[in-house]
Design a protein around this motif. Sequence first.
Motif, PDB file in Angstrom:
ATOM      1  N   TYR A 127       0.832  -1.201   0.000  1.00  0.00           N
ATOM      2  CA  TYR A 127       0.000   0.000   0.000  1.00  0.00           C
ATOM      3  C   TYR A 127       0.870   1.256   0.000  1.00  0.00           C
ATOM      4  N   ASN A 128       0.260   2.378  -0.412  1.00  0.00           N
ATOM      5  CA  ASN A 128       1.012   3.625  -0.449  1.00  0.00           C
ATOM      6  C   ASN A 128       1.172   4.201   0.957  1.00  0.00           C
ATOM      7  N   TYR A 129       1.986   5.230   1.056  1.00  0.00           N
ATOM      8  CA  TYR A 129       2.336   5.792   2.364  1.00  0.00           C
ATOM      9  C   TYR A 129       1.121   6.305   3.136  1.00  0.00           C
ATOM     10  N   PRO A 130       0.212   7.090   2.529  1.00  0.00           N
ATOM     11  CA  PRO A 130      -0.947   7.577   3.291  1.00  0.00           C
ATOM     12  C   PRO A 130      -1.797   6.446   3.872  1.00  0.00           C
ATOM     13  N   THR A 131      -1.956   5.348   3.112  1.00  0.00           N
ATOM     14  CA  THR A 131      -2.754   4.224   3.603  1.00  0.00           C
ATOM     15  C   THR A 131      -2.107   3.580   4.820  1.00  0.00           C
ATOM     16  N   VAL A 132      -0.797   3.338   4.738  1.00  0.00           N
ATOM     17  CA  VAL A 132      -0.081   2.720   5.858  1.00  0.00           C
ATOM     18  C   VAL A 132      -0.094   3.656   7.071  1.00  0.00           C
ATOM     19  N   LYS A 133      -0.014   4.941   6.826  1.00  0.00           N
ATOM     20  CA  LYS A 133      -0.080   5.912   7.918  1.00  0.00           C
ATOM     21  C   LYS A 133      -1.426   5.831   8.627  1.00  0.00           C
ATOM     22  N   LYS A 165       8.533   7.103   3.258  1.00  0.00           N
ATOM     23  CA  LYS A 165       7.888   8.393   3.476  1.00  0.00           C
ATOM     24  C   LYS A 165       8.244   9.331   2.328  1.00  0.00           C
ATOM     25  N   PRO A 166       7.222   9.886   1.646  1.00  0.00           N
ATOM     26  CA  PRO A 166       7.513  10.756   0.496  1.00  0.00           C
ATOM     27  C   PRO A 166       8.100  12.084   0.938  1.00  0.00           C
ATOM     28  N   GLU A 167       8.811  12.720   0.019  1.00  0.00           N
ATOM     29  CA  GLU A 167       9.357  14.032   0.328  1.00  0.00           C
ATOM     30  C   GLU A 167       8.232  15.032   0.504  1.00  0.00           C
ATOM     31  N   LYS A 168       8.402  15.941   1.438  1.00  0.00           N
ATOM     32  CA  LYS A 168       7.380  16.932   1.725  1.00  0.00           C
ATOM     33  C   LYS A 168       7.239  17.892   0.551  1.00  0.00           C
ATOM     34  N   LYS A 169       6.000  18.079   0.113  1.00  0.00           N
ATOM     35  CA  LYS A 169       5.740  18.983  -1.003  1.00  0.00           C
ATOM     36  C   LYS A 169       5.810  20.423  -0.538  1.00  0.00           C
ATOM     37  N   GLU A 170       6.257  21.281  -1.436  1.00  0.00           N
ATOM     38  CA  GLU A 170       6.285  22.704  -1.122  1.00  0.00           C
ATOM     39  C   GLU A 170       4.889  23.289  -1.284  1.00  0.00           C
TER      40      GLU A 170
END
Length: 391
Positions: A127-133, A165-170
């Motif tokens: 699963y993607n990061y938001p789902t696992v979070k 964990k994806p890089e934080k978007k600006e």
Amino acid sequence: MSIRKLKSKKYGYIYQVDMRYKDPYGVTQRHTKSGFRTKKEARNYEASIIEKSNAKVLIPESRKRTLNDVFDEYVEIEGKIKWAPATLYYYIKTHQTYVKGNFGNVPIESVSYVSLQAHINELSQRYNYPTVKNIKKVYSVIFKHGVRAGYISINPVPNILLPNKPEKKEGVEIISDDDLKRLIEEIIKASPNRCFAKKAQYKYKSYGIALLIGRYTGLRISEVMALKKEDFDLERNQLTIRRRIEHAGLKRKEIYLTERLKTKSSKARVEICSILSEYLKSWFVENPYDFVICDEHGDFISPVNFQERIRDTAKKLDIKFHYHMLRHTYATELMVAGVNPIVVRDLLRHSTVNTTWNVYTHPSRDDQRKVLDDLYDDNVEFMDNDMKIRF
């Protein structure tokens, strides 16, 4: 005797601690734990229980409760009191989808940091990061409740790391007024070949008004759908937010109003711009019902149906959009215009100015460049005169 030797198919023999002790309230309790490979391990465990009992420490109960058992108990005892129905629905749905049929059947007392981290690592492969979070949030409430209820003594969740964990978007996602105009013009169209096209067009116009309200107030979709005409004072350009609709997991006929908003500060009176007031004056002439956003019968509009049409229309026009972008757009525009963050906080009805500051003070690189150019524009003359610095 509190230590017993038991037969085991796997190991031949194991040892069990079965003892009674006094809890911190002076009540006699029974504590049982099996699986010790040696008698020495069992004696050491027995000694630790006696030590905790003498120190008046609450000892976890050994009841073989699974993670599912603890979650269900949490929902009944804490969740229904602590969370709004929409939030509780989100936890229950996540538990049912990703936890219940899998790791949820494991006894809570047998889950260690190592086993839970390995489980999270495995989920991250699927699963993607938001789902696992979100799954981790469910485990968090389970183990916190387990500690409070005395089923375990240690909560492993705070030490769990989320891989990938994806890089934080600006900055935040916003929509331009040109794209919003195109979106609204397309949304309010009703197909001429569709039955009851006139009624459908009324509903679609209502959709367009909902988008304009979001754009010029930053209200959340559940708040917009609950607005009544009486909430507006269009002569003074004021709006009072006092309720929202509860719709998570509900059918359209089951949607209801609630005065329980996201935070205490969500309920407030705010100023609105004249542009929105003019749109609403025209709409109130056409709309004979009490609710500002409604179907041709004056009934609630399902946010699910509303967002489906928005999503399909945005995709058709190749516009990246979701409704909460209107709140981001409204807030970002205020901050870029130099409005005092305290004023922005009040207009957005944030609990603290820190929320406003942390979320909306991330200008784009173009904004940063413009600020610097404007700030040092007067220094061009300085660089052109005889005082020009030479290196």
